[in-house]
Design an enzyme around this catalytic site. Structure first.
Site, PDB file in Angstrom:
ATOM      1  N   LYS A 143      29.724   0.432 -62.368  1.00  0.00           N
ATOM      2  CA  LYS A 143      28.514   0.928 -61.683  1.00  0.00           C
ATOM      3  C   LYS A 143      28.382   0.258 -60.318  1.00  0.00           C
ATOM      4  O   LYS A 143      27.282   0.118 -59.781  1.00  0.00           O
ATOM      5  CB  LYS A 143      27.264   0.669 -62.528  1.00  0.00           C
ATOM      6  CG  LYS A 143      27.215   1.486 -63.818  1.00  0.00           C
ATOM      7  CD  LYS A 143      26.894   2.944 -63.550  1.00  0.00           C
ATOM      8  CE  LYS A 143      26.823   3.740 -64.849  1.00  0.00           C
ATOM      9  NZ  LYS A 143      26.703   5.193 -64.597  1.00  0.00           N
ATOM     10  N   GLU A 170      18.014   2.402 -48.097  1.00  0.00           N
ATOM     11  CA  GLU A 170      16.664   2.643 -48.625  1.00  0.00           C
ATOM     12  C   GLU A 170      15.979   3.782 -47.881  1.00  0.00           C
ATOM     13  O   GLU A 170      15.305   4.623 -48.484  1.00  0.00           O
ATOM     14  CB  GLU A 170      15.810   1.381 -48.521  1.00  0.00           C
ATOM     15  CG  GLU A 170      16.113   0.317 -49.563  1.00  0.00           C
ATOM     16  CD  GLU A 170      17.261  -0.604 -49.186  1.00  0.00           C
ATOM     17  OE1 GLU A 170      17.994  -0.290 -48.216  1.00  0.00           O
ATOM     18  OE2 GLU A 170      17.445  -1.620 -49.865  1.00  0.00           O
ATOM     19  N   LEU A 201      19.681   2.659 -59.108  1.00  0.00           N
ATOM     20  CA  LEU A 201      18.776   3.768 -58.788  1.00  0.00           C
ATOM     21  C   LEU A 201      18.372   4.552 -60.031  1.00  0.00           C
ATOM     22  O   LEU A 201      17.346   5.228 -60.031  1.00  0.00           O
ATOM     23  CB  LEU A 201      19.425   4.687 -57.751  1.00  0.00           C
ATOM     24  CG  LEU A 201      19.663   4.024 -56.371  1.00  0.00           C
ATOM     25  CD1 LEU A 201      20.521   4.908 -55.477  1.00  0.00           C
ATOM     26  CD2 LEU A 201      18.342   3.708 -55.686  1.00  0.00           C
ATOM     27  N   GLU A 226      20.367  -7.945 -49.957  1.00  0.00           N
ATOM     28  CA  GLU A 226      19.229  -8.861 -50.158  1.00  0.00           C
ATOM     29  C   GLU A 226      19.647 -10.063 -51.008  1.00  0.00           C
ATOM     30  O   GLU A 226      19.240 -11.194 -50.741  1.00  0.00           O
ATOM     31  CB  GLU A 226      18.070  -8.122 -50.841  1.00  0.00           C
ATOM     32  CG  GLU A 226      17.476  -7.019 -49.971  1.00  0.00           C
ATOM     33  CD  GLU A 226      16.281  -6.358 -50.644  1.00  0.00           C
ATOM     34  OE1 GLU A 226      16.498  -5.583 -51.604  1.00  0.00           O
ATOM     35  OE2 GLU A 226      15.140  -6.623 -50.234  1.00  0.00           O
TER      36      GLU A 226
END
Ligand code: 1HE
Length: 260
Positions: free
Chosen positions: A27, A134, A68, A114
């Site tokens: 993933k 985003e 997501l 991040e």
């Protein structure tokens, strides 16, 4: 290491360095809740004797960011709780027990960037690329990106990344401060481990001063900053570890500073 982590994470130890690998390559190391809670657990239970952490990732990509598939049903309150979970976790990285080195390759996007931004030293392989998708997904950063990334690359560059969805290459990332080491593909882990081992060999009080106090000084008004600097430097130099190291240098038993 004895702590139990989800299958999306792997921990190991190399001397004084604890290694945490994102291990959900199928993933693209997307960060689901289980993984974030696992990262929190890892950084909450760093054993004595560990002097630095290395964060790396399996597969072709460092991380595709937020998972997501977990997002679609979340309401406002759950969204805030989720973001606060990421904040708590990444604060444990940034203001935790020991310095943290990240090795980045392939996609370093959204929440993956991040995560990397909450580490103290970033090594990039040439395959690394950076984006904040985003904007195009109709969401916003939630893992502390709007606090940490402008401090690394400036508000204007972050705005551009979020508004236009542009991607920066590893070379561009190095030039703008997303990484401070750029190495050939396949060499990132060895470089990261070498740096982490070196960091682990520093006096613990110096590592604390650099990771906990320096960023606070940098955010302070200068007069508070100067006072804090005097305090932490006198605390560090009064420690036995500093005395031992200074004596070793004066007695010509410690390495000199060398050219690279
Ligand atoms: C995912 C995710 C994900 C891949 N969440 N499942 N992040 C993004 O918008 C980036 C989305 N991902 C990508 O753009 C691409 O996947 C990559 C460039 C990272 C890699 O491409 P590729 O061709 O190697 O892989 P793939 O075929 O796109 O994906 C492989 C599998 O991973 C596939 O699942 P499968 O079951 O069909 O095999 C994908 O669905 C899955 N996958 N990325 C869930 N992100 C705290 S706020 C932070 C906000 C954000 O991070 S927003 C950014 C989200």
């Amino acid at each position: 290491m004895a702590i139990e982590l989800p299958g999306s994470l792997k921990a190991e130890r190399d001397g004084a360095v604890a290694i945490l690998r994102l291990a959900r390559a199928g993933k693209r190391n997307a960060l689901d809740d289980e993984t974030i809670i696992g990262i929190d657990k890892f950084f909450s239970t760093i054993p004595d004797g560990v002097g630095a952490v290395l964060v790396a990732a399996e597969g072709e990509h460092f991380s595709a960011g937020l998972d997501l598939s977990e997002l679609s049903e979340r309401g406002v309150t759950e969204g805030i709780e989720h973001s606060r979970l990421w904040h708590r976790t990444f604060e444990k990285i940034q203001f935790g027990k020991v310095p943290v080195v990240a090795v980045m390759h392939g996609a370093v996007v959204g929440g993956g960037l991040e995560l990397a931004a909450s580490c103290h030293v970033r090594v990039a392989e040439r395959s690394a690329y950076y984006a904040l998708p985003e904007g195009s997904r109709g969401i916003f950063v939630g893992g502390g990106g709007s606090v940490r990334l402008p401090r690394l690359i400036g508000v204007a560059r972050m705005m551009d990344m979020m508004l236009t969805g542009r991607t920066y290459s590893a070379e561009e990332g190095q030039a703008m401060g997303l990484s401070t080491y750029l190495v050939e593909d396949g060499n990132g882990f060895a470089k990261g481990l070498e740096l982490a081992a070196r960091i682990a060999g520093n006096a613990p009080l110096t590592n604390f001063a650099v990771t906990h106090v320096l960023p606070r000084i940098a955010e302070s008004d200068p007069s508070a900053g100067f006072a804090m600097e005097s305090l932490i430097s006198s605390v560090a130099q009064a420690d036995d570890e500093a005395k031992t190291r200074l004596r070793a240098f004066l007695e010509k038993r410690a390495p000199k500073v060398t050219r690279t």
